[in-house]
Design a protein around this motif. Sequence first.
Motif, mmCIF file in Angstrom:
data_model
loop_
_atom_site.group_PDB
_atom_site.id
_atom_site.type_symbol
_atom_site.label_atom_id
_atom_site.label_comp_id
_atom_site.label_asym_id
_atom_site.label_seq_id
_atom_site.Cartn_x
_atom_site.Cartn_y
_atom_site.Cartn_z
ATOM 1 N N HIS A 45 0.856 -1.209 -0.012
ATOM 2 C CA HIS A 45 -0.062 -0.073 0.182
ATOM 3 C C HIS A 45 0.671 1.419 -0.184
ATOM 4 O O HIS A 45 1.902 1.010 0.326
ATOM 5 N N GLY A 46 0.281 2.388 -0.005
ATOM 6 C CA GLY A 46 0.931 3.677 -0.370
ATOM 7 C C GLY A 46 1.344 3.968 1.175
ATOM 8 O O GLY A 46 0.993 3.657 2.249
ATOM 9 N N ASN A 188 -5.709 -1.818 -11.835
ATOM 10 C CA ASN A 188 -4.901 -2.362 -10.820
ATOM 11 C C ASN A 188 -4.857 -3.523 -10.839
ATOM 12 O O ASN A 188 -5.979 -4.145 -10.754
ATOM 13 N N TYR A 219 -7.806 5.698 -9.630
ATOM 14 C CA TYR A 219 -6.573 6.430 -9.851
ATOM 15 C C TYR A 219 -6.620 7.409 -10.924
ATOM 16 O O TYR A 219 -5.494 7.716 -11.595
ATOM 17 N N SER A 249 -8.930 8.522 -1.485
ATOM 18 C CA SER A 249 -8.056 7.595 -0.760
ATOM 19 C C SER A 249 -6.624 7.602 -1.167
ATOM 20 O O SER A 249 -5.728 7.651 -0.372
ATOM 21 N N LYS A 250 -6.480 7.497 -2.537
ATOM 22 C CA LYS A 250 -5.126 7.102 -2.867
ATOM 23 C C LYS A 250 -4.215 8.309 -3.168
ATOM 24 O O LYS A 250 -3.242 8.662 -2.707
ATOM 25 N N THR A 251 -4.423 8.990 -4.506
ATOM 26 C CA THR A 251 -3.915 10.006 -4.925
ATOM 27 C C THR A 251 -3.811 11.095 -3.822
ATOM 28 O O THR A 251 -2.705 11.643 -3.906
ATOM 29 N N SER A 253 -3.975 10.726 -0.502
ATOM 30 C CA SER A 253 -3.519 10.320 0.619
ATOM 31 C C SER A 253 -4.506 10.268 1.917
ATOM 32 O O SER A 253 -4.013 10.484 2.912
ATOM 33 N N SER A 255 -6.682 7.791 2.775
ATOM 34 C CA SER A 255 -7.198 6.475 2.985
ATOM 35 C C SER A 255 -7.862 6.270 4.201
ATOM 36 O O SER A 255 -8.673 5.520 4.475
ATOM 37 N N ASN A 380 3.214 -0.994 -4.803
ATOM 38 C CA ASN A 380 2.604 0.450 -4.758
ATOM 39 C C ASN A 380 3.734 1.197 -4.616
ATOM 40 O O ASN A 380 4.345 1.464 -3.472
ATOM 41 N N SER A 382 4.088 4.536 -4.118
ATOM 42 C CA SER A 382 3.812 5.626 -3.683
ATOM 43 C C SER A 382 4.480 5.804 -2.180
ATOM 44 O O SER A 382 4.041 5.435 -1.089
#
Length: 404
Positions: A45-46, A188, A219, A249-251, A253, A255, A380, A382
């Motif tokens: 995970h990031g 993904n 994403y 959540s991802k780009t 941050s 989450s 991942n 990130s």
Amino acid sequence: MTIQAKFERIGTDAAPGQEVRQQADGVEALLRGERIAGRQVDFSHGDVDAFTPTPGSFEVFTAGVEAGGKQAYTEYRGDLSIREQLAPSLASFTGAPIDAADGMILTPGTQGALFLAVASTVAHGDKVAVVQPDYFANRKLVEFCEGHMMPIRMDYLNAEGRAGLDLGQLEDAFAAGAKVFLFSNPNNPAGVVYSREEIKTIASLASRYGATVIVDQLYSRLLYSGVDYAHLRAEAIDAENVITIMGPSKTESLSGYRLGVAFGSKAIINRMEKLQAIVSLRAGGYSQAVFRTWFNEPQGWMDQRVREHEAIRDDLLKLFRASKDIKVRTTEAGSYIFPQLPPLVVGGKDFVRILRLQASVIVTPGTEFSPFCDGSVRLNFSQDRAAAVAAVERLVSLVDRYRA
């Protein structure tokens, strides 16, 4: 199918973020050479310490807490004022209008949206077309809902200028009765983006056969230089046959706040709300306030985040391509890289455990994304740039050590 069998098929011990459950039993006998020292890097995970959340997100969350019950107990589909704020931004981004009142739902993460969407469209025996490889939960959710999965190949390593989806096989699945098509774009784990032609064909086929399409676009904001992105809902597809899933959540941050959103077919959104009402009631009431920062980041913030991820991607690609026989495609969007390793003297899942034990590098086995990807691993990237580079150097070193 018995309840026990149903849950055994889900299997989460090797899923992203669950590496702590992976046992070392039997692996010690396979170890070759000494441990390679280095800082542990968890590519499952990031790293939200390396890439911090959107500026102002905590302050907005605090404001949600201070609002008390008004924010805590929203409609099951989420606070209407937040949906009304999000709808224009998401409509502009995805290229088609969104009905904030009836065509949108806020969920506990995009994972929550995915569960609700699948459970609201798939019943026992329904045929569902699922890309392989694709997000690990897709096929597990279809199986849990007792749908009949119809795998669709994506030859991402050999496709140029497209994701590599076998569109002929997809049409065959629709012709054979597939009621739902489920896919992620960007993909993904492979990080590839569907070409405009592929998206147009998916829209055309779904409309022709009256199939529902669920597209996970988590994403789609983290898009790299020179890559063209086509939104499915902007193509000539029946608006009542498509659900788009996104989230910060991802780009961004975010989450930890567990925020997702689904929009599209009013009928399906209505079913999703009914299901959410008995599963989780709503997305976290206080957390919903954080949506107010989404698409409202400081000027230049998103561009900088993309540049930083692109630099890490390029560093890792150089390392993989410098190693003999490791096949990898350039990530076009998102923060995943999915190298195919050469034949090793150990199986893919054993190599993943060896990598953690001998090099302090955590990756997700390719079989989580397709039963045909035993020789691949997902990373991942990130992460802290220097730590990620050092970790991949150790990974490549162990690939050389365990070559068949």
